[in-house]
Motif scaffolding. Structure first.
Motif, PDB file in Angstrom:
ATOM      1  N   GLY A   1      -1.411  26.519 -67.666  1.00 62.44           N
ATOM      2  CA  GLY A   1      -0.519  27.310 -66.835  1.00 62.44           C
ATOM      3  C   GLY A   1      -0.861  28.792 -66.836  1.00 62.44           C
ATOM      4  O   GLY A   1      -0.688  29.472 -65.816  1.00 62.44           O
TER       5      GLY A   1
ATOM      6  N   LEU B   1       6.463  26.525 -64.003  1.00 61.60           N
ATOM      7  CA  LEU B   1       5.190  26.379 -64.709  1.00 61.60           C
ATOM      8  C   LEU B   1       5.329  25.927 -66.160  1.00 61.60           C
ATOM      9  O   LEU B   1       6.134  26.455 -66.922  1.00 61.60           O
ATOM     10  CB  LEU B   1       4.452  27.724 -64.712  1.00 61.60           C
ATOM     11  CG  LEU B   1       4.069  28.297 -63.361  1.00 61.60           C
ATOM     12  CD1 LEU B   1       3.543  29.709 -63.523  1.00 61.60           C
ATOM     13  CD2 LEU B   1       3.047  27.400 -62.685  1.00 61.60           C
TER      14      LEU B   1
ATOM     15  N   ALA C   1      -2.316  22.211 -58.188  1.00 59.62           N
ATOM     16  CA  ALA C   1      -1.420  23.318 -57.841  1.00 59.62           C
ATOM     17  C   ALA C   1      -2.072  24.237 -56.804  1.00 59.62           C
ATOM     18  O   ALA C   1      -1.422  24.655 -55.840  1.00 59.62           O
ATOM     19  CB  ALA C   1      -1.047  24.107 -59.099  1.00 59.62           C
TER      20      ALA C   1
ATOM     21  N   LEU D   1       4.468  22.538 -61.859  1.00 57.38           N
ATOM     22  CA  LEU D   1       3.173  22.329 -62.514  1.00 57.38           C
ATOM     23  C   LEU D   1       3.402  21.851 -63.936  1.00 57.38           C
ATOM     24  O   LEU D   1       3.870  22.611 -64.789  1.00 57.38           O
ATOM     25  CB  LEU D   1       2.352  23.626 -62.506  1.00 57.38           C
ATOM     26  CG  LEU D   1       0.998  23.572 -63.215  1.00 57.38           C
ATOM     27  CD1 LEU D   1       0.089  22.497 -62.625  1.00 57.38           C
ATOM     28  CD2 LEU D   1       0.325  24.939 -63.175  1.00 57.38           C
TER      29      LEU D   1
ATOM     30  N   ALA E   1       2.622  18.989 -59.462  1.00 50.51           N
ATOM     31  CA  ALA E   1       1.179  19.221 -59.589  1.00 50.51           C
ATOM     32  C   ALA E   1       0.854  18.930 -61.054  1.00 50.51           C
ATOM     33  O   ALA E   1       1.401  19.581 -61.949  1.00 50.51           O
ATOM     34  CB  ALA E   1       0.824  20.653 -59.227  1.00 50.51           C
TER      35      ALA E   1
END
Length: 118
Positions: free
Chosen positions: A56, A40, A26, A7, A20
């Motif tokens: 995040g 993340l 995500a 992510l 993502a």
């Protein structure tokens, strides 16, 4: 099918991961796949009006509230406050039984952060 999720809105996606770029993307990956590794970032950019997009830490809260799972979670963010918030929230969720106690949580990156600008 097991996948690894990365992510991050800007960094290059490491080999072996699906990227993502947004909070929402995500979540979609978690609906479609079994996640092995999750890496993340904290800051995920702004919209066209300069408003901060869900980050995040927002994803970590969603992860914990919805009892999502991954084998291992790494925090590759450069934001020290964001990293601490995400890490502490994940550990607290484990202690309280919101997420699986077997998830390995690391406060550092698994891969090198790279920006190619592509």
């Amino acid at each position: 099918m097991k996948v690894n999720i990365y992510l991050d809105d800007l960094r290059d996606c490491p080999e072996g991961f699906l990227v993502a770029r947004t909070f929402e993307e995500a979540i979609q990956y978690f609906k479609l796949y079994t996640v092995e590794l999750l890496s993340l970032d904290h800051d995920l950019g702004e919209d066209e009006n300069g408003n901060e997009l869900r980050n995040g830490y927002d994803f970590v809260k969603y992860f914990c509230e919805n009892g999502l799972s991954a084998s291992k979670i790494y925090l590759h963010t450069d934001n020290p406050v964001g990293r601490k918030n995400m890490y502490e929230t994940l550990l607290a969720a484990q202690r309280r039984g919101f997420i699986d106690e077997d998830i390995e949580i690391y406060h550092y990156a698994l891969t090198v952060n790279k920006y190619s600008g592509e």
